[in-house]
Write a protein that holds these residues in place. Structure first.
Motif, PDB file in Angstrom:
ATOM      1  N   SER A   1      33.934  11.538  -7.092  1.00 25.49           N
ATOM      2  CA  SER A   1      33.492  10.425  -7.553  1.00 25.49           C
ATOM      3  C   SER A   1      32.954   9.574  -6.120  1.00 25.49           C
ATOM      4  O   SER A   1      33.861   9.786  -5.158  1.00 25.49           O
ATOM      5  N   TYR A   2      31.666   9.000  -5.975  1.00 23.32           N
ATOM      6  CA  TYR A   2      31.450   8.600  -4.624  1.00 23.32           C
ATOM      7  C   TYR A   2      30.272   7.368  -4.772  1.00 23.32           C
ATOM      8  O   TYR A   2      29.826   7.271  -6.272  1.00 23.32           O
ATOM      9  N   THR A   3      29.955   6.779  -3.765  1.00 24.53           N
ATOM     10  CA  THR A   3      28.958   5.878  -4.070  1.00 24.53           C
ATOM     11  C   THR A   3      27.855   6.453  -3.097  1.00 24.53           C
ATOM     12  O   THR A   3      27.940   7.194  -2.125  1.00 24.53           O
ATOM     13  N   LYS A   4      26.468   6.148  -3.312  1.00 24.98           N
ATOM     14  CA  LYS A   4      25.285   6.772  -2.680  1.00 24.98           C
ATOM     15  C   LYS A   4      25.363   6.601  -1.477  1.00 24.98           C
ATOM     16  O   LYS A   4      24.815   7.597  -0.569  1.00 24.98           O
ATOM     17  N   PRO A   5      25.798   5.611  -0.674  1.00 28.11           N
ATOM     18  CA  PRO A   5      26.083   5.962   1.053  1.00 28.11           C
ATOM     19  C   PRO A   5      26.679   6.872   1.389  1.00 28.11           C
ATOM     20  O   PRO A   5      26.685   7.637   2.469  1.00 28.11           O
TER      21      PRO A   5
ATOM     22  N   GLU B   1      25.901  12.246   1.490  1.00 24.95           N
ATOM     23  CA  GLU B   1      26.147  13.427   2.543  1.00 24.95           C
ATOM     24  C   GLU B   1      27.404  14.027   2.470  1.00 24.95           C
ATOM     25  O   GLU B   1      27.621  15.182   2.733  1.00 24.95           O
ATOM     26  N   LEU B   2      28.349  13.013   2.933  1.00 23.63           N
ATOM     27  CA  LEU B   2      29.669  13.344   3.060  1.00 23.63           C
ATOM     28  C   LEU B   2      30.422  14.140   1.702  1.00 23.63           C
ATOM     29  O   LEU B   2      30.915  15.299   1.738  1.00 23.63           O
ATOM     30  N   THR B   3      29.687  13.594   0.304  1.00 26.66           N
ATOM     31  CA  THR B   3      30.347  14.260  -0.728  1.00 26.66           C
ATOM     32  C   THR B   3      29.720  15.453  -0.885  1.00 26.66           C
ATOM     33  O   THR B   3      30.180  16.597  -1.440  1.00 26.66           O
TER      34      THR B   3
ATOM     35  N   ILE C   1      36.264   9.272  -3.321  1.00 27.51           N
ATOM     36  CA  ILE C   1      36.005   9.002  -1.992  1.00 27.51           C
ATOM     37  C   ILE C   1      35.811   7.532  -1.886  1.00 27.51           C
ATOM     38  O   ILE C   1      34.867   6.713  -2.330  1.00 27.51           O
ATOM     39  N   TRP C   2      36.698   6.936  -1.235  1.00 21.07           N
ATOM     40  CA  TRP C   2      37.128   5.400  -1.078  1.00 21.07           C
ATOM     41  C   TRP C   2      36.141   5.045   0.064  1.00 21.07           C
ATOM     42  O   TRP C   2      36.386   5.700   1.290  1.00 21.07           O
ATOM     43  N   SER C   3      35.533   3.973  -0.016  1.00 25.41           N
ATOM     44  CA  SER C   3      34.743   3.336   1.277  1.00 25.41           C
ATOM     45  C   SER C   3      34.523   1.754   0.843  1.00 25.41           C
ATOM     46  O   SER C   3      35.001   1.328  -0.419  1.00 25.41           O
TER      47      SER C   3
ATOM     48  N   ASN D   1      43.037  10.831  -3.712  1.00 24.82           N
ATOM     49  CA  ASN D   1      42.299   9.726  -3.094  1.00 24.82           C
ATOM     50  C   ASN D   1      41.662  10.310  -1.760  1.00 24.82           C
ATOM     51  O   ASN D   1      42.620  11.005  -0.981  1.00 24.82           O
ATOM     52  N   ALA D   2      40.511  10.041  -1.237  1.00 25.43           N
ATOM     53  CA  ALA D   2      39.975  10.409   0.236  1.00 25.43           C
ATOM     54  C   ALA D   2      39.254   9.073   0.770  1.00 25.43           C
ATOM     55  O   ALA D   2      38.444   8.538  -0.108  1.00 25.43           O
ATOM     56  N   HIS D   3      39.610   8.903   2.016  1.00 31.41           N
ATOM     57  CA  HIS D   3      39.039   7.641   2.641  1.00 31.41           C
ATOM     58  C   HIS D   3      38.071   7.867   3.551  1.00 31.41           C
ATOM     59  O   HIS D   3      38.118   8.864   4.132  1.00 31.41           O
TER      60      HIS D   3
END
Length: 95
Positions: A13-17, A20-22, A65-67, A91-93
């Motif tokens: 799970s991630y957000t569009k920004p 690339e990390l994802t 992926i937390w941001s 959790n990943a920060h």
């Protein structure tokens, strides 16, 4: 790549920004022999919620992926809550 309807070992799970990390995380997990699902295959005609819930139910681990952006995303928060209830939350920060 896991297609819609196929189940994976790891849900990301991630957000569009963090796209690339994802992708880099997904590639690393795949190289380790795990199958990975993230929303790259969802199309506008697909039942987003049903597919996401099915993937979360079937996976062994759900990496969130937390941001700053993801911490306020309805979808990320919902997916994290689902993963927590299932005992699959990882959790990943990202700063």
């Amino acid at each position: 790549m896991i297609r819609t309807g196929q189940m994976a070992d790891v849900f990301i799970s991630y957000t569009k920004p963090e796209r690339e990390l994802t992708k880099a995380l997904a590639d690393t997990l795949k190289k380790a022999g795990l199958s990975v699902w993230w929303d790259t295959e969802l199309l506008p005609k697909d039942a987003f919620r049903a597919e996401i819930d099915a993937q979360l139910d079937a996976c062994s681990a759900a990496v969130i992926i937390w941001s700053e952006k993801s911490a306020t995303s309805y979808w990320v928060l919902s997916e994290a809550d689902h993963a927590l209830r299932e005992g699959k939350l990882v959790n990943a920060h990202h700063t």
